[in-house]
Scaffold this motif. Structure first.
Motif, PDB file in Angstrom:
ATOM      1  N   MET A  22     -21.773  11.409  45.327  1.00 37.17           N
ATOM      2  CA  MET A  22     -21.523   9.872  44.907  1.00 37.17           C
ATOM      3  C   MET A  22     -20.019   9.494  46.668  1.00 37.17           C
ATOM      4  O   MET A  22     -19.968   8.674  47.237  1.00 37.17           O
ATOM      5  N   ILE A  23     -19.732  10.597  47.381  1.00 36.43           N
ATOM      6  CA  ILE A  23     -18.945  10.371  48.918  1.00 36.43           C
ATOM      7  C   ILE A  23     -20.074   9.775  49.316  1.00 36.43           C
ATOM      8  O   ILE A  23     -19.898   9.164  50.226  1.00 36.43           O
ATOM      9  N   ARG A  24     -20.992  10.380  49.570  1.00 37.36           N
ATOM     10  CA  ARG A  24     -22.463  10.566  50.771  1.00 37.36           C
ATOM     11  C   ARG A  24     -22.885   8.582  50.687  1.00 37.36           C
ATOM     12  O   ARG A  24     -23.808   8.536  51.727  1.00 37.36           O
ATOM     13  N   ILE A  25     -22.674   8.032  49.004  1.00 39.06           N
ATOM     14  CA  ILE A  25     -23.303   7.400  49.437  1.00 39.06           C
ATOM     15  C   ILE A  25     -22.290   5.858  49.508  1.00 39.06           C
ATOM     16  O   ILE A  25     -20.682   5.692  49.433  1.00 39.06           O
TER      17      ILE A  25
ATOM     18  N   ASP B 202     -17.276   0.575  43.438  1.00 36.37           N
ATOM     19  CA  ASP B 202     -16.802   0.498  44.843  1.00 36.37           C
ATOM     20  C   ASP B 202     -15.720   0.963  45.288  1.00 36.37           C
ATOM     21  O   ASP B 202     -14.219   1.096  45.244  1.00 36.37           O
ATOM     22  N   THR B 203     -15.823   0.719  46.789  1.00 32.83           N
ATOM     23  CA  THR B 203     -14.933   1.186  48.194  1.00 32.83           C
ATOM     24  C   THR B 203     -14.590   0.359  49.101  1.00 32.83           C
ATOM     25  O   THR B 203     -15.275  -1.276  49.231  1.00 32.83           O
ATOM     26  N   VAL B 204     -13.758   0.028  49.403  1.00 34.78           N
ATOM     27  CA  VAL B 204     -12.812  -0.465  50.180  1.00 34.78           C
ATOM     28  C   VAL B 204     -14.075  -0.379  51.889  1.00 34.78           C
ATOM     29  O   VAL B 204     -15.322   0.792  52.070  1.00 34.78           O
ATOM     30  N   ASP B 205     -14.094  -1.152  53.191  1.00 33.18           N
ATOM     31  CA  ASP B 205     -14.798  -0.736  53.797  1.00 33.18           C
ATOM     32  C   ASP B 205     -14.372   0.025  55.562  1.00 33.18           C
ATOM     33  O   ASP B 205     -13.521   0.864  54.905  1.00 33.18           O
ATOM     34  N   VAL B 206     -15.136   0.701  55.893  1.00 30.60           N
ATOM     35  CA  VAL B 206     -14.832   1.450  57.303  1.00 30.60           C
ATOM     36  C   VAL B 206     -14.908   1.209  58.453  1.00 30.60           C
ATOM     37  O   VAL B 206     -14.669   0.437  58.488  1.00 30.60           O
ATOM     38  N   THR B 207     -13.623   1.274  58.946  1.00 24.54           N
ATOM     39  CA  THR B 207     -13.447   0.585  60.317  1.00 24.54           C
ATOM     40  C   THR B 207     -13.719   1.889  61.096  1.00 24.54           C
ATOM     41  O   THR B 207     -13.990   3.050  60.840  1.00 24.54           O
ATOM     42  N   ASP B 208     -13.139   2.268  62.900  1.00 21.61           N
ATOM     43  CA  ASP B 208     -13.766   2.954  63.743  1.00 21.61           C
ATOM     44  C   ASP B 208     -12.750   4.248  63.938  1.00 21.61           C
ATOM     45  O   ASP B 208     -12.907   5.007  64.780  1.00 21.61           O
TER      46      ASP B 208
ATOM     47  N   ARG C   1     -14.844   8.548  52.901  1.00 19.81           N
ATOM     48  CA  ARG C   1     -14.809   7.528  51.962  1.00 19.81           C
ATOM     49  C   ARG C   1     -14.975   7.394  50.181  1.00 19.81           C
ATOM     50  O   ARG C   1     -16.026   7.872  50.115  1.00 19.81           O
ATOM     51  N   GLY C   2     -13.671   7.362  49.712  1.00 18.55           N
ATOM     52  CA  GLY C   2     -13.398   6.692  48.139  1.00 18.55           C
ATOM     53  C   GLY C   2     -13.518   8.749  47.851  1.00 18.55           C
ATOM     54  O   GLY C   2     -13.565   8.889  46.287  1.00 18.55           O
ATOM     55  N   ALA C   3     -13.564   9.738  48.862  1.00 18.22           N
ATOM     56  CA  ALA C   3     -13.054  11.200  48.339  1.00 18.22           C
ATOM     57  C   ALA C   3     -11.414  10.639  46.977  1.00 18.22           C
ATOM     58  O   ALA C   3     -11.702  11.652  46.525  1.00 18.22           O
TER      59      ALA C   3
END
Length: 380
Positions: free
Chosen positions: A11-14, A76-82, A101-103
């Motif tokens: 699921m983290i990979r998605i 759902d998760t929040v977005d990612v940044t750099d 993300r989402g871990a």
């Protein structure tokens, strides 16, 4: 790798950043079907045609009469940044942590819910009643997924929200409203001010200070509400005109006994005290989902005490109750559906930030705690 951890990693990979939940929903639907359960798809009105943001629910019926326990989490998760040190969509082990993300928020909780379902698909004889499992979209937005389930009439006797809080169980949350306040002035040529014209920015600033000084009710556990003027605007830097309006965006967290109408009345009382009663308009900021109201579950409720007992059995430690100053989908379950709700699940660090991580041992512990709690509350 243990199946529960493999699912967590899968699921983290998605990439299921808010607004793009469909791949995650497809994965969970396939897992449910592999267990012999039927996934039911739910779409909120804005997504009825595109079908890009589904929620899912399924029901595991023991075949014997009894109560219904809901296990629920958001996909759902929040977005990612750099700012990530690793690929946010590649689960990366560093010591006892897994980054991705989402871990933490909240794919570990989803893995624990799926593990619990899988156990009871082959051990129905250990329970009476039903397990209702919900996997919702848009929690990181306006909670449209959960509100849609409310419209569809889902019901349960208990609910466990698998959100990321492992060292305590939340049994109460404050509510939240947002208000739009417009303060009216009188336009005039700036060269004649202040002899003529009335600057709405000045009166708006006075009202903003008065709003933040307004009292709130108190609650023995949720403490008190808060006022926050989050945004102000008005005037035009490019014209020689005295500003004739000022817009305020006001954020308000509330405790039981406070609602949107009591808040609007307070703002108007503050305006009247400044002589602005006829120069101020206030409205609840329109949004497509209802606002969340506050709630507090009795700490002696069987759902609370049973979860605490099972946590102690699994970990050897006590699980204190907590009251959250913010809001989440638990507010919807407790208030809109009237379901006694607790919030407890595997946690970690970096929530809504770069380098989010979770703990595998917490994911496994939570699955066992859920399993035992279900057995106790749905005892034949």
């Amino acid at each position: 790798m243990e199946p529960i951890i493999q699912r967590w990693y899968d699921m983290i990979r998605i990439n299921s950043v808010n607004g793009h939940e469909a791949p995650m929903a497809d994965y969970i639907a396939a897992v449910l079907e592999g267990m012999g359960l039927t996934p039911h798809w739910s779409y909120f009105p804005e997504d009825a045609e595109a079908k890009e943001r589904p929620s899912l629910w399924t029901e595991l019926d023991s075949g014997r009469p009894g109560k219904t326990l809901m296990l629920i989490g958001h996909i759902d998760t929040v977005d990612v940044t750099d700012g990530w040190n690793t690929d946010p969509f590649t689960p990366t082990e560093v010591g006892d942590r897994v980054y991705g993300r989402g871990a933490m928020d909240m794919k570990g909780g989803l893995a624990a819910i799926l593990e619990t379902l899988e156990y009871y698909t082959s051990h129905k004889d250990e329970i009476s009643g039903k397990i209702l499992a919900c996997f919702v979209s848009d929690e990181e937005g306006l909670s449209k997924g959960t509100y849609q389930l409310v419209k569809e009439g889902l019901a349960a006797d208990y609910a466990i929200m698998g959100e990321c809080r492992y060292d305590n169980v939340a049994i109460g949350f404050r509510g939240r409203y947002s208000f739009e306040v417009t303060v009216h002035g009188v336009a005039a040529h700036a060269s004649h001010y202040p002899a003529v014209g009335e600057n709405a920015l000045i009166t708006g600033g006075k009202l903003a200070a008065a709003i933040e000084a307004l009292p709130t009710l108190t609650h023995p556990d949720l403490k008190h509400g808060t006022w926050c003027v989050r945004y102000m605007e008005g005037g035009n830097a490019g014209t020689l005109v005295v500003p004739d309006s000022c817009y305020l965006f006001v954020d308000r967290y509330v405790v039981p006994g406070e609602d949107d109408q009591t808040c609007i009345a307070q703002i108007m009382e503050a305006a009247a005290s400044l002589g602005l009663a006829d120069k101020v308009d206030v409205r609840l900021k329109p949004r497509s989902s209802p606002y969340m109201q506050s709630f507090a579950l009795d700490k002696s409720h069987p759902l609370v005490t049973t979860l605490q007992e099972k946590f102690r059995e699994v970990t050897g430690k006590d699980l204190p109750v907590a009251y959250d100053p913010s809001v989440c989908d638990s507010n919807i379950l407790a208030v809109s559906l009237g379901i006694p709700t607790v919030t407890f699940g595997p946690s970690g660090g970096g929530m809504h930030a770069d380098n989010e991580y979770g703990y595998p041992w917490q994911v496994k512990n939570c699955a066992e705690i859920y399993r035992r709690t279900v057995a106790a509350l749905l005892c034949p």
